[in-house]
Structures are given as C-alpha cells and as structure tokens.
Write a protein that holds these residues in place. Structure first.
Motif, PDB file in Angstrom:
ATOM      1  N   UNK A 103       7.202  -7.646   3.458  1.00  0.00           N
ATOM      2  CA  UNK A 103       7.024  -6.280   2.962  1.00  0.00           C
ATOM      3  C   UNK A 103       5.592  -5.825   3.218  1.00  0.00           C
ATOM      4  N   UNK A 104       4.631  -6.689   2.923  1.00  0.00           N
ATOM      5  CA  UNK A 104       3.231  -6.349   3.158  1.00  0.00           C
ATOM      6  C   UNK A 104       2.972  -6.129   4.645  1.00  0.00           C
ATOM      7  N   UNK A 114       4.430  -2.706   5.538  1.00  0.00           N
ATOM      8  CA  UNK A 114       3.634  -1.640   4.928  1.00  0.00           C
ATOM      9  C   UNK A 114       2.305  -1.486   5.666  1.00  0.00           C
ATOM     10  N   UNK A 115       1.677  -2.596   6.002  1.00  0.00           N
ATOM     11  CA  UNK A 115       0.418  -2.542   6.747  1.00  0.00           C
ATOM     12  C   UNK A 115       0.620  -1.871   8.102  1.00  0.00           C
ATOM     13  N   UNK A 116       1.682  -2.239   8.797  1.00  0.00           N
ATOM     14  CA  UNK A 116       1.983  -1.619  10.092  1.00  0.00           C
ATOM     15  C   UNK A 116       2.228  -0.124   9.928  1.00  0.00           C
ATOM     16  N   UNK A 136      -4.403  -4.001   2.128  1.00  0.00           N
ATOM     17  CA  UNK A 136      -3.264  -4.564   2.872  1.00  0.00           C
ATOM     18  C   UNK A 136      -3.692  -5.566   3.936  1.00  0.00           C
ATOM     19  N   UNK A 137      -4.694  -5.231   4.723  1.00  0.00           N
ATOM     20  CA  UNK A 137      -5.129  -6.137   5.797  1.00  0.00           C
ATOM     21  C   UNK A 137      -5.709  -7.429   5.242  1.00  0.00           C
ATOM     22  N   UNK A 138      -6.500  -7.334   4.183  1.00  0.00           N
ATOM     23  CA  UNK A 138      -7.094  -8.533   3.580  1.00  0.00           C
ATOM     24  C   UNK A 138      -6.011  -9.433   2.984  1.00  0.00           C
ATOM     25  N   UNK A 139      -5.014  -8.838   2.378  1.00  0.00           N
ATOM     26  CA  UNK A 139      -3.906  -9.611   1.802  1.00  0.00           C
ATOM     27  C   UNK A 139      -3.147 -10.337   2.910  1.00  0.00           C
ATOM     28  N   UNK A 140      -2.888  -9.645   4.011  1.00  0.00           N
ATOM     29  CA  UNK A 140      -2.187 -10.271   5.135  1.00  0.00           C
ATOM     30  C   UNK A 140      -2.999 -11.412   5.741  1.00  0.00           C
ATOM     31  N   UNK A 141      -4.289 -11.220   5.891  1.00  0.00           N
ATOM     32  CA  UNK A 141      -5.142 -12.274   6.440  1.00  0.00           C
ATOM     33  C   UNK A 141      -5.098 -13.511   5.551  1.00  0.00           C
TER      34      UNK A 141
END
Length: 84
Positions: A54-55, A58-60, A38-43
């Motif tokens: 949504x990501x 979900x990450x939060x 999740x964190x890598x996708x957000x970055x």
C-alpha cells in the motif's frame, strides 16, 4: 476528528478528484504527513526486507509515477496471502 485528520482527508479527496500533489497542497495550504514521509518509510521497509504494497503504491501515486486508476488496479490485482 482532529484538525490534522481533516486536512489529510481533504488532501486525499483532492487527489481522488484528480488534482496533483502540488494542486492538493495549494488547495489545503499544507502538505500532509504521508507525503513527506512515504519515501523514508519505504526506504526503511526495503532495508529490513518488509513488503509494504500500500505504501509503495501510495508513494508512486504521490510522485506521479502511476495514475489513481493504475494504483487501485495494482492493489486489487495483488494475490491474497497471510500476514507475517
């Protein structure tokens, strides 16, 4: 349904019932793909100026920055807009 999909569903069900990520991981005896990525996708999304609400929620949720109720409310309160 593949084994990995069943495990991801069980993990999500545990979170939905109020377990923490650590408790859900212990209950399923593994961490699911989304927790790890999740964190890598957000970055990557932020680096390319791509909104991924949504990501983000979900990450939060996975990092215990919001509760399940807050996460659901955040997504439901977003105004609709066309996709790019």
């Amino acid at each position: 349904m593949r084994h990995a999909e069943r495990e991801e569903r069980r993990f999500g069900t545990h979170l939905g019932h109020g377990l923490t990520v650590e408790e859900a991981t212990a209950a399923t005896r593994q961490t699911t793909e989304g927790v790890k990525s999740a964190e890598a996708i957000l970055a990557l999304a932020h680096a390319h100026d791509v909104e991924m609400p949504i990501t983000e929620v979900i990450s939060a949720l996975l990092h215990e920055k919001v509760t399940l109720d807050q996460a659901a409310a955040a997504l439901m309160q977003r105004p609709p807009k066309p996709e790019r």
